[in-house]
Design an enzyme around this catalytic site. Structure first.
Site, PDB file in Angstrom:
ATOM      1  NE  ARG A 579       0.857   0.050 -34.716  1.00  0.00           N
ATOM      2  CZ  ARG A 579       1.892  -0.824 -34.661  1.00  0.00           C
ATOM      3  NH1 ARG A 579       2.998  -0.407 -34.367  1.00  0.00           N
ATOM      4  NH2 ARG A 579       1.767  -1.862 -35.277  1.00  0.00           N
ATOM      5  CB  SER A 640      -7.187  -7.288 -36.887  1.00  0.00           C
ATOM      6  OG  SER A 640      -5.933  -6.970 -37.081  1.00  0.00           O
ATOM      7  CG  ASP A 694      -4.739  -9.466 -35.638  1.00  0.00           C
ATOM      8  OD1 ASP A 694      -5.234 -10.576 -36.112  1.00  0.00           O
ATOM      9  OD2 ASP A 694      -4.910  -9.033 -34.477  1.00  0.00           O
TER      10      ASP A 694
HETATM   11 MG    MG Z   1      -2.810  -6.788 -31.418  1.00  0.00          MG
END
Ligand code: MG
Ligand code: ADP
Length: 957
Positions: A579, A640, A694
């Site tokens: 995103r 992440s 994250d």
């Molecule tokens: Mg996640």
């Protein structure tokens, strides 16, 4: 409206259905003049019919008597509703003590499945005898159990003597019986049929509530009957005989009818007395400790009405029967239905009518004053015989009465109406049970088999017919097939015992399979201590290389304090989606706009250059759409994957995970790769300020709402945690002042072998099949990517051991990842009707019985509980360390959490929190679910870094 005969067409019409069959038509014909019905206005057609044929004053009392015994369909609906209410009262723990219908749990939780096998004993205590049975099940679907039996007369004085003498007598019967049988079985299980009201607390533990049926032995009420029998048996030196189950006769009926592959979940006994039982949802049986699955409830519905509930339907005849009975005021429903009373009801009707000179004029009717002179059997003979009048005359004549033809005709009708009423009331009760089952199982339609036993049902076609048809009318949402039980008590008790044995044996085996997955408190304390040790190793400059928990510095030195302002770009790579976001942090909160972009697998697994070019293209598309082309916004990058961070904006990729494998990236600074791609694509509006994991994003976004949030936790596809550590403890970064967020990368905990004794064979099987075998071992016990797989391997083992799905091979279950972690969430939802479990399993082409579904649920619960507890052990190590760091007796801290498993699983968070309270009692830990942590979080890291500085300028270094 009425319950039989003429009434049929009337209420069939009212209900908008057709009169249901030939039998009723012919019944109508037989009953052409029967006074069973009132029409909708309440007039009784009987009044014209009887009146036509029998002009004269005598018919009015007869009509009135018949009318008082005739029940309208409305009344039966109302009886059904009252029964339902009474049942609910009995099931509810607050109202149970006052309930007339006591709904006693029997602790029979399973019906036969056909695999029952072996020899066992049954002892049945009856009114005047003790019956002993030897039953052999062959494991052939219970088609043909072998039975031998012996009956011993029970002396009357024993029934009223000492309790000890009664049980000694029963034990002697067992000894005599066994003397004639040679058995090599070292243990002989015994099922005890004890047809009195008992309070069960286990299948083999039941206190007698009160004697009835002429028994009144001393020192038994309030005692555990199983214990009494077992002691007596031990006295007889029958040391291999083991009393494993106690039940009443109703349960036996249900079990017998369950044999031969048709599960039967309701039973009705309509004999001298009446009672019923059914398989209830254990959750609703508040008196039982069981909370899942089903449990057979003995309704004891004979007592229905003892609180006055039935007052409006009781006739003066019923009142007299009750007054003359041995237990006035008690068992009012039974006294309307049981065959001990039907003859008496008729006798009182006849007595009253004779006194009014409506019957037997000129005949000496003194005989009718004798209690029990008219047997129910005779009542049944009167009405069951086609010959009708002749038969009636013979029976009445035998009593010394001289009935006229008209008398015979009327007596015949009186008998019919009394029996029909009994059948109607039974139907109302049965309908209440069926509707209750249908509702509590959340079904639109219930299809069920009902076992029925008792002389009144078996011996009398009319009773059967009324019961069946009225049940259909009163519980239209249920399809009940009534099955006549043969020797319900004997075979039934045997099967209860056999099922109990099978269940116990299976339970033992299931426990053995699941035991390694059930962690003790000591296990978890050890995991906590190991995690603590690994944390210290990971933080130490020298020891870091050997730690399985890497404790990576993030260069995030503070959490938000609410003064952060500005507009930021953010990227989120490494979750389920890629995103691009724009995040506006203002006084009144945070606003986010974002776009999801697809990263094609070819790009994920192509060259690093192509991957980062693609990312830049997506950013440019986003900037265009959001009209951000003219601005240079600080950018936070949630990346992440495990990275060695060298600064807030410098992160060297250690390894790809989650399906990424772009070449030329491992060992490189991903921020640099991004910057190079931006130059390559001539995007000059990009200023990368921070790269975060994250977990850190999650901590930061929750920290914006709660300043106590100093821990981030992810339980999604994988699991990981971060927390704020004192710089003085971070040996891997220069400087002693302040704090820094540490990305633990705790998923790798145990990769050095320190958790080997926690891992089960199932965990090893799961690990072996992954692309990173031997790595991320802690994660593989906890996170969404693996729990379904663990469950699948356990299910396969249970099938292999014949403990699940009847041991039938399950080809679909062999497929990797077919059992998704989200299934655990659905299957474990509390109170969810098990049919949903079945539906999930059906999609996997697994035909699950009720017990299969229960077992699958138990497996899921075991696996998810372990995951939550391990997570708690890890967190306990973290919070305890933070508490010690700060030198506090009590620490209050908040954990920001993200991840679909944590958020969606029905009990994961609860189990985690409960275990954490247990393991870290000096820490008060609050959990805050993050909303879009990986999106907002990166922006907030950038914002904190820019705090105090012009957000569009350089962050302070
Ligand atoms: Mg996640
Ligand atoms: P990520 O960790 O990749 O950011 P999520 O937090 O959404 O993604 O977690 C995805 C994982 O959650 C998947 O592995 C999936 O197995 C699991 N999952 C999805 N739905 C559920 C659910 N209803 N209950 C439990 N786990 C779920």
């Amino acid at each position: 409206m009425a319950i039989v005969g003429h009434g049929w067409p009337i209420y069939s019409r009212l209900l908008g259905r057709d009169c249901s069959g030939r039998t009723l038509q012919s019944d109508d014909a037989v009953d052409a003049t029967a006074p069973w019905s009132r029409d909708a206005e309440g007039r009784s057609p009987a009044s014209h019919q009887l009146g036509h044929q029998n002009d004269g004053p005598t018919c009015v009392p007869v009509q009135e008597a018949l009318l008082s015994l005739t029940m309208s369909l409305e009344t039966l609906w109302s009886v059904k509703d009252r029964m339902l209410q009474a049942m609910r009262k009995g099931l509810n723990s607050r109202t149970h003590a006052q309930a007339t219908v006591r709904m006693l749990p029997t602790y029979i939780c399973s019906t036969p499945n056909g695999t029952e096998k072996g020899d066992l004993l049954v002892v049945e205590l009856c009114q005047s005898h003790v019956r002993t049975l030897w039953v052999t099940f062959l494991g052939d679907g219970n088609q043909s159990p072998h039975m031998m039996q012996k009956i011993f007369d029970l002396p009357r004085d024993i029934m009223q003597g000492k309790g000890e003498a009664l049980f000694d007598f029963i034990a002697q019967c067992v000894r005599h019986f066994l003397a004639g049988i040679s058995s090599s079985q070292h243990r002989l299980p015994l099922g005890f049929v004890f047809p009195f009201s008992c309070r069960h607390t286990r299948l083999d533990k039941a206190e007698l509530l009160s004697w009835s049926k002429g028994f009144s032995c001393s020192d038994v009420e309030g005692k555990d009957v199983v214990q009494l029998l077992q002691s007596a048996i031990n006295k007889q030196k029958l040391c291999n005989v083991d009393v494993v189950a106690l039940m009443n006769d109703t349960v036996g009926t249900m079990m017998t009818c369950s044999m031969g592959g048709k599960p039967c979940e309701v039973a009705l006994v309509v004999d001298t007395g009446t009672n019923s039982c059914f398989m209830a949802e254990a959750q609703q049986v508040e008196m039982a400790e069981e909370t899942s699955g089903q449990i057979c409830v003995n309704t004891e519905w004979g007592y229905f009405g003892d609180d006055g509930t039935l007052i409006d339907i009781l006739t003066p005849y019923d009142q007299r029967v009750d007054q003359e009975s041995s237990n006035p005021g008690e068992k009012r429903f039974e006294k309307l239905v049981g065959s001990l009373y039907l003859g008496e009801i008729v006798r009182h009707v006849l007595t009253a009518l004779a006194a009014e000179k409506a019957l037997f004029i000129g005949s000496n009717t003194a005989v009718l004053r004798t209690k029990d002179v008219l047997k129910t059997q005779q009542v049944l003979e009167i009405i069951s015989n086609e010959a009708g009048v002749t038969n009636t005359r013979k029976i009445l004549g035998a009593l010394g009465l001289q009935p006229s033809e008209q008398d015979c005709f009327r007596v015949h009708h009186i008998c019919r109406v009394v029996v029909s009423r009994a059948a109607g009331l039974c139907a109302a009760g049965l309908a209440a049970i069926l509707s209750h089952m249908c509702q509590s199982r959340q079904l639109k339609q219930l299809v069920v088999n009902v076992g029925v036993d008792g002389e009144l049902y078996r011996g009398h076609a009319r009773f059967r017919k009324i019961l069946q048809s009225l049940t259909e009318v009163l519980a239209p949402e249920c399809t009940a097939t009534l099955l006549s039980s043969v020797d319900g008590t004997g075979q039934g008790a045997a099967i209860v015992t056999a099922v109990a044995l099978r269940v116990a044996a299976q339970r033992h085996e299931v426990n053995q399979v699941l035991a390694p997955l059930r962690l003790s408190r000591a296990d978890l304390e050890r995991v906590q201590a190991l995690m603590r040790r690994e944390m210290e190793l990971g933080l130490g400059r020298e020891s870091n290389a050997n730690a399985s928990v890497r404790m990576l510095p993030t260069y995030v030195r503070g959490t938000p304090d609410g003064t952060e302002r500005g507009e930021f770009l953010a990227l989120d790579l490494g979750g389920t989606n890629f995103r691009v976001l724009v995040v506006r942090v203002a006084q009144d909160g945070i606003r986010v706009a974002n776009e999801i972009y697809v990263i094609p697998t070819t790009v994920m697994q192509g060259t690093g250059e192509a991957l980062f070019d693609h990312i830049i293209e997506c950013i440019m598309d986003f900037q265009l759409k959001q009209d951000l082309m003219e601005q240079v916004l600080p950018l936070g990058f949630t990346f992440s994957f495990p990275c060695q961070q060298l600064g807030l904006d410098k992160a060297v990729l250690l390894s790809w995970t989650k399906g990424f494998s772009a070449s030329g990236c491992v060992g490189q600074d991903v921020v640099q790769l991004l910057r190079e791609a931006a130059q390559h694509k001539q995007n000059l509006g990009l200023k990368v300020v921070a790269v975060v994991n994250d977990t850190v994003g999650t901590m930061m976004s929750c920290g914006y709402d709660d300043p106590k949030c100093e821990i981030g936790l992810i339980v999604g596809t994988g699991t990981n945690a971060c927390y704020m550590e004192e710089m003085r403890n971070v040996g891997t970064v220069e400087g002693e002042q302040g704090r820094m967020c540490i990305n633990m990368e705790w998923g790798a905990f145990g990769d050095n072998g320190c958790l080997d004794d926690i891992f089960t064979d199932f965990d090893r099987l799961v690990d072996e099949k992954t692309i990173n075998a031997g790595k991320q071992r802690f994660e593989k016990l906890i996170s969404g990517m693996y729990l379904g797989e663990i469950v699948r391997h356990i299910l396969l083992a249970l099938v292999e051991k014949q403990l699940l799905f009847g041991g039938k091979p399950c080809p679909k279950l062999q497929t990797r990842d077919i059992f998704q972690t989200k299934f655990l969430s659905t299957i474990e939802i509390d109170g969810l009707a098990l049919r949903q479990v079945r539906a999930i399993l059906q999609d996997l082409e697994l035909q699950a019985s009720f017990e299969d579904s229960m077992l699958v649920r138990e497996v899921c619960q075991t696996v998810s509980l372990r995951a939550a507890q391990l997570c708690a052990a890890g967190l306990a190590a973290v919070v305890e360390k933070m508490r010690e760091n700060q030198g506090l007796a009590q620490l209050a801290v908040t954990v920001g959490v993200d991840g679909t498993l944590y958020k969606m699983h029905p009990t994961f968070s609860q189990n985690l929190q409960q275990m954490l309270r247990d393991l870290a009692p000096n820490c008060t830990v609050t959990f805050l679910q993050s909303e879009d942590g990986s999106g907002k979080g990166a922006a907030l890291v950038a914002a904190v870094a820019c705090r105090g500085a012009d957000p569009r300028g350089q962050p302070p270094q």
